[in-house]
Design a protein around this motif. Sequence first.
Motif, mmCIF file in Angstrom:
data_model
loop_
_atom_site.group_PDB
_atom_site.id
_atom_site.type_symbol
_atom_site.label_atom_id
_atom_site.label_comp_id
_atom_site.label_asym_id
_atom_site.label_seq_id
_atom_site.Cartn_x
_atom_site.Cartn_y
_atom_site.Cartn_z
ATOM 1 N N ASN A 123 0.835 -1.202 0.000
ATOM 2 C CA ASN A 123 0.000 0.000 0.000
ATOM 3 C C ASN A 123 0.869 1.251 0.000
ATOM 4 O OD1 ASN A 123 -2.732 -0.736 0.033
ATOM 5 N ND2 ASN A 123 -2.666 -1.216 2.220
ATOM 6 N N VAL A 124 0.574 2.154 -0.920
ATOM 7 C CA VAL A 124 1.182 3.482 -0.872
ATOM 8 C C VAL A 124 0.047 4.422 -0.489
ATOM 9 C CG1 VAL A 124 2.378 5.290 -2.131
ATOM 10 C CG2 VAL A 124 2.868 2.903 -2.648
ATOM 11 N N LEU A 125 0.149 5.009 0.695
ATOM 12 C CA LEU A 125 -0.917 5.873 1.212
ATOM 13 C C LEU A 125 -0.630 7.337 0.884
ATOM 14 C CD1 LEU A 125 -1.150 4.213 4.741
ATOM 15 C CD2 LEU A 125 -2.592 3.747 2.778
ATOM 16 N N PHE A 126 -1.646 8.040 0.450
ATOM 17 C CA PHE A 126 -1.517 9.465 0.129
ATOM 18 C C PHE A 126 -2.334 10.267 1.129
ATOM 19 C CE2 PHE A 126 -0.908 7.217 -3.853
ATOM 20 C CZ PHE A 126 0.204 7.841 -4.381
ATOM 21 N N ARG A 127 -1.767 11.388 1.592
ATOM 22 C CA ARG A 127 -2.486 12.283 2.495
ATOM 23 C C ARG A 127 -2.426 13.695 1.942
ATOM 24 N NH1 ARG A 127 -0.394 10.745 8.495
ATOM 25 N NH2 ARG A 127 -1.656 8.886 8.805
ATOM 26 N N GLY A 128 -3.518 14.398 2.079
ATOM 27 C CA GLY A 128 -3.566 15.817 1.721
ATOM 28 C C GLY A 128 -3.055 16.114 0.330
ATOM 29 N N ARG A 129 -2.064 16.980 0.243
ATOM 30 C CA ARG A 129 -1.538 17.437 -1.042
ATOM 31 C C ARG A 129 -0.680 16.388 -1.748
ATOM 32 N NH1 ARG A 129 0.131 23.658 0.231
ATOM 33 N NH2 ARG A 129 -1.982 24.404 0.626
ATOM 34 N N GLU A 130 -0.381 15.299 -1.056
ATOM 35 C CA GLU A 130 0.391 14.234 -1.702
ATOM 36 C C GLU A 130 -0.369 13.674 -2.906
ATOM 37 O OE1 GLU A 130 1.154 11.406 1.386
ATOM 38 O OE2 GLU A 130 2.839 12.537 2.185
ATOM 39 N N LEU A 131 -1.704 13.794 -2.908
ATOM 40 C CA LEU A 131 -2.513 13.305 -4.030
ATOM 41 C C LEU A 131 -2.165 14.027 -5.332
ATOM 42 C CD1 LEU A 131 -6.019 12.655 -2.488
ATOM 43 C CD2 LEU A 131 -4.627 11.036 -3.755
ATOM 44 N N ALA A 132 -1.596 15.219 -5.235
ATOM 45 C CA ALA A 132 -1.199 15.956 -6.431
ATOM 46 C C ALA A 132 0.066 15.363 -7.047
ATOM 47 C CB ALA A 132 -0.974 17.423 -6.088
ATOM 48 N N HIS A 133 0.763 14.467 -6.279
ATOM 49 C CA HIS A 133 2.017 13.898 -6.754
ATOM 50 C C HIS A 133 1.925 12.370 -6.793
ATOM 51 C CE1 HIS A 133 3.790 17.858 -6.464
ATOM 52 N NE2 HIS A 133 3.286 17.959 -5.245
ATOM 53 N N ILE A 134 0.944 11.881 -7.518
ATOM 54 C CA ILE A 134 0.755 10.435 -7.633
ATOM 55 C C ILE A 134 1.976 9.790 -8.292
ATOM 56 C CG2 ILE A 134 -0.649 8.649 -8.744
ATOM 57 C CD1 ILE A 134 -3.082 10.403 -8.212
ATOM 58 N N ASP A 135 2.640 10.515 -9.175
ATOM 59 C CA ASP A 135 3.826 9.984 -9.843
ATOM 60 C C ASP A 135 4.924 9.614 -8.835
ATOM 61 O OD1 ASP A 135 3.857 12.791 -9.398
ATOM 62 O OD2 ASP A 135 5.629 12.981 -10.686
ATOM 63 N N GLU A 136 5.045 10.373 -7.741
ATOM 64 C CA GLU A 136 6.029 10.065 -6.695
ATOM 65 C C GLU A 136 5.647 8.762 -5.983
ATOM 66 O OE1 GLU A 136 9.523 10.582 -4.674
ATOM 67 O OE2 GLU A 136 8.787 11.763 -6.374
ATOM 68 N N GLY A 137 4.360 8.591 -5.717
ATOM 69 C CA GLY A 137 3.868 7.351 -5.103
ATOM 70 C C GLY A 137 4.073 6.152 -6.024
ATOM 71 N N ARG A 138 3.854 6.371 -7.343
ATOM 72 C CA ARG A 138 4.062 5.299 -8.320
ATOM 73 C C ARG A 138 5.548 4.893 -8.362
ATOM 74 N NH1 ARG A 138 0.474 3.550 -11.459
ATOM 75 N NH2 ARG A 138 -0.796 5.437 -11.418
ATOM 76 N N ARG A 139 6.445 5.871 -8.222
ATOM 77 C CA ARG A 139 7.877 5.586 -8.211
ATOM 78 C C ARG A 139 8.241 4.693 -7.017
ATOM 79 N NH1 ARG A 139 12.033 6.734 -5.467
ATOM 80 N NH2 ARG A 139 10.987 8.266 -4.157
ATOM 81 N N VAL A 140 7.673 5.024 -5.839
ATOM 82 C CA VAL A 140 7.927 4.228 -4.633
ATOM 83 C C VAL A 140 7.393 2.803 -4.826
ATOM 84 C CG1 VAL A 140 7.342 3.976 -2.187
ATOM 85 C CG2 VAL A 140 7.974 6.215 -3.081
ATOM 86 N N MET A 141 6.183 2.693 -5.402
ATOM 87 C CA MET A 141 5.576 1.381 -5.635
ATOM 88 C C MET A 141 6.449 0.552 -6.580
ATOM 89 S SD MET A 141 3.020 -0.781 -5.216
ATOM 90 C CE MET A 141 1.503 0.004 -4.718
ATOM 91 N N GLU A 142 6.893 1.158 -7.670
ATOM 92 C CA GLU A 142 7.736 0.451 -8.641
ATOM 93 C C GLU A 142 9.039 -0.007 -7.997
ATOM 94 O OE1 GLU A 142 6.885 -0.563 -11.651
ATOM 95 O OE2 GLU A 142 4.922 0.347 -11.353
#
Length: 163
Positions: A113-132
């Motif tokens: 799970n990559v959890l997003f909070r608040g303004r982190e939703l604007a940077h989904i690409d950063e979350g995708r990088r962590v997931m990859e």
Amino acid sequence: MRVNEQIRISPVRVINAEGAMLGVMPTSKALEHAREAGMDLVEVAANERPPVCKIIDYGKFKYTQKKKLSKQKQHQIQVKEIRVRPKTGEHDIEVKVKRAREFLEQKDKVLVNVLFRGRELAHIDEGRRVMEEVLKSLEDVGKLEKNPSMEGRRMTAILAPKA
């Protein structure tokens, strides 16, 4: 497994309760030995010539066999979860990956799970990088069962152990 009167073949090789060999004797004589000891005559190796029978307490023997089977019970597959955030540090991700690797080696599935909070939703690409990064470091011990997908404020993927 044959017990007492179910044993039809004669003669039989007999082993007493202590494990000592009594020798080859007719089945009727072996049954007498078992009755004198207050135990049962159990055929333990039917394919041998002559068949091997042991003088033991049959009820206790069945109980111990049942206990052995219950200890050899198969592993129940569970889904273990690791959670990371887009801003999770490199070392913290390595620790989570190491833990996920242990889960996969124990034949459990891993939900990443990559959890997003608040303004982190604007940077989904950063979350995708962590997931990859997590998936790439686990590809040697696990196979991707469910591709990464967004579900509300979280990105999830499921890894199954390699067979």
